[in-house]
Design an enzyme around this catalytic site. Structure first.
Site, PDB file in Angstrom:
ATOM      1  N   VAL A  49      98.434 -12.234 147.888  1.00 43.43           N
ATOM      2  CA  VAL A  49      97.471 -11.549 148.759  1.00 43.43           C
ATOM      3  C   VAL A  49      98.206 -10.637 149.741  1.00 43.43           C
ATOM      4  O   VAL A  49      97.741  -9.533 150.060  1.00 43.43           O
ATOM      5  CB  VAL A  49      96.597 -12.572 149.523  1.00 43.43           C
ATOM      6  CG1 VAL A  49      95.676 -11.857 150.512  1.00 43.43           C
ATOM      7  CG2 VAL A  49      95.764 -13.392 148.550  1.00 43.43           C
ATOM      8  N   CYS A  50      99.363 -11.081 150.207  1.00 37.62           N
ATOM      9  CA  CYS A  50     100.092 -10.357 151.258  1.00 37.62           C
ATOM     10  C   CYS A  50     100.372  -8.889 150.930  1.00 37.62           C
ATOM     11  O   CYS A  50     100.136  -8.014 151.767  1.00 37.62           O
ATOM     12  CB  CYS A  50     101.378 -11.089 151.608  1.00 37.62           C
ATOM     13  SG  CYS A  50     101.109 -12.739 152.290  1.00 37.62           S
ATOM     14  N   PRO A  51     100.865  -8.557 149.710  1.00 40.14           N
ATOM     15  CA  PRO A  51     101.128  -7.137 149.453  1.00 40.14           C
ATOM     16  C   PRO A  51      99.877  -6.276 149.465  1.00 40.14           C
ATOM     17  O   PRO A  51      99.929  -5.101 149.825  1.00 40.14           O
ATOM     18  CB  PRO A  51     101.797  -7.131 148.071  1.00 40.14           C
ATOM     19  CG  PRO A  51     101.421  -8.430 147.448  1.00 40.14           C
ATOM     20  CD  PRO A  51     101.301  -9.398 148.582  1.00 40.14           C
ATOM     21  N   GLU A  53      97.419  -6.571 151.525  1.00 40.85           N
ATOM     22  CA  GLU A  53      97.165  -6.262 152.935  1.00 40.85           C
ATOM     23  C   GLU A  53      98.189  -5.267 153.474  1.00 40.85           C
ATOM     24  O   GLU A  53      97.843  -4.327 154.196  1.00 40.85           O
ATOM     25  CB  GLU A  53      97.209  -7.540 153.769  1.00 40.85           C
ATOM     26  CG  GLU A  53      96.124  -8.537 153.447  1.00 40.85           C
ATOM     27  CD  GLU A  53      96.168  -9.737 154.374  1.00 40.85           C
ATOM     28  OE1 GLU A  53      95.111 -10.126 154.876  1.00 40.85           O
ATOM     29  OE2 GLU A  53      97.275 -10.263 154.621  1.00 40.85           O
ATOM     30  N   ILE A  54      99.437  -5.500 153.145  1.00 39.99           N
ATOM     31  CA  ILE A  54     100.509  -4.637 153.650  1.00 39.99           C
ATOM     32  C   ILE A  54     100.316  -3.210 153.170  1.00 39.99           C
ATOM     33  O   ILE A  54     100.449  -2.252 153.940  1.00 39.99           O
ATOM     34  CB  ILE A  54     101.882  -5.210 153.222  1.00 39.99           C
ATOM     35  CG1 ILE A  54     102.138  -6.535 153.956  1.00 39.99           C
ATOM     36  CG2 ILE A  54     103.003  -4.222 153.506  1.00 39.99           C
ATOM     37  CD1 ILE A  54     103.297  -7.332 153.420  1.00 39.99           C
TER      38      ILE A  54
END
Length: 209
Positions: A49-51, A53-54
């Site tokens: 999920v993090c990438p 958002e980034i």
């Protein structure tokens, strides 16, 4: 305990800036008096999920910058891990092309001070110090004004990705209130009516909507 209305905790940690350079003592103090800051935490490098958002923040970066906003990310990884991930192409799950600062909070003090660390140090029955919970940060987002005061904060659990457009909307709402002295009602967005923070102001607004 909410940080809203309080000075943002001190940030003094390594960071990767411009997608390629390690800065040993990165601080949000550099923005005081000059820029608003959207300071967001994500759980971990090289995850899923993090990438999304980034990259979503990167895609909106020009819009944030037009509003005098610095976007800064942070996780409990090391600066070397940030740098390694920044060298992985987007189509391979990496974050290559991201050029706003990414703070490396390996000591977990920044996440702890902002209240988003998903665990804590404690002693077990043998008296040994151990970490209980996940040694990563929740998905915290903090909108900090030019005086260094937190004006808005949201914290998502680990599986729940945030809405970057909503963060942008909140920046615009804060700036509208500062410029016009009005308050922003439910579902306010740029170009919509705001209202005076009085009984007559509320009545007038409700009568039109």
């Amino acid at each position: 305990m909410s940080l809203v209305g309080k000075k943002a905790p001190l940030v003094n940690a390594p960071a990767v800036i411009n997608g390629e350079e390690i800065q040993e003592n990165f601080s949000l103090d550099q923005y005081l008096g000059n820029k608003y800051v959207v300071f967001f935490f994500y759980p971990k490098d090289f995850t899923f999920v993090c990438p999304t958002e980034i990259h979503a923040f990167q895609e909106k970066l020009a819009e944030f910058e037009k509003l005098d906003v610095a976007v800064v990310g942070c996780s409990c990884d090391t600066e070397e891990t940030h740098l390694a991930w920044l060298n992985v192409p987007k189509d391979q799950g990496g974050i290559q092309g991201v050029n706003y600062p990414l703070v490396a909070d390996a000591a977990k003090t920044v996440a702890s001070n902002f209240g988003v660390l998903a665990g804590e140090w404690d002693y077990n029955e043998e008296g040994e110090l151990e970490f209980a919970g996940a040694p990563v940060s929740y998905r915290g987002t903090f909108l900090i004004d030019k005086e260094g005061v937190v004006r808005q904060a949201t914290v998502n659990d680990l599986p729940l990705g945030r809405n970057v457009d909503e963060t942008l909307r909140l920046v615009k709402a804060l700036q509208h209130t500062e410029k016009h002295g009005e308050v922003c009602p439910a579902n306010w967005d740029e170009g919509k009516d705001a209202m005076q923070a009085t009984r007559d102001g509320v009545a007038d607004y409700l009568s039109k909507h």
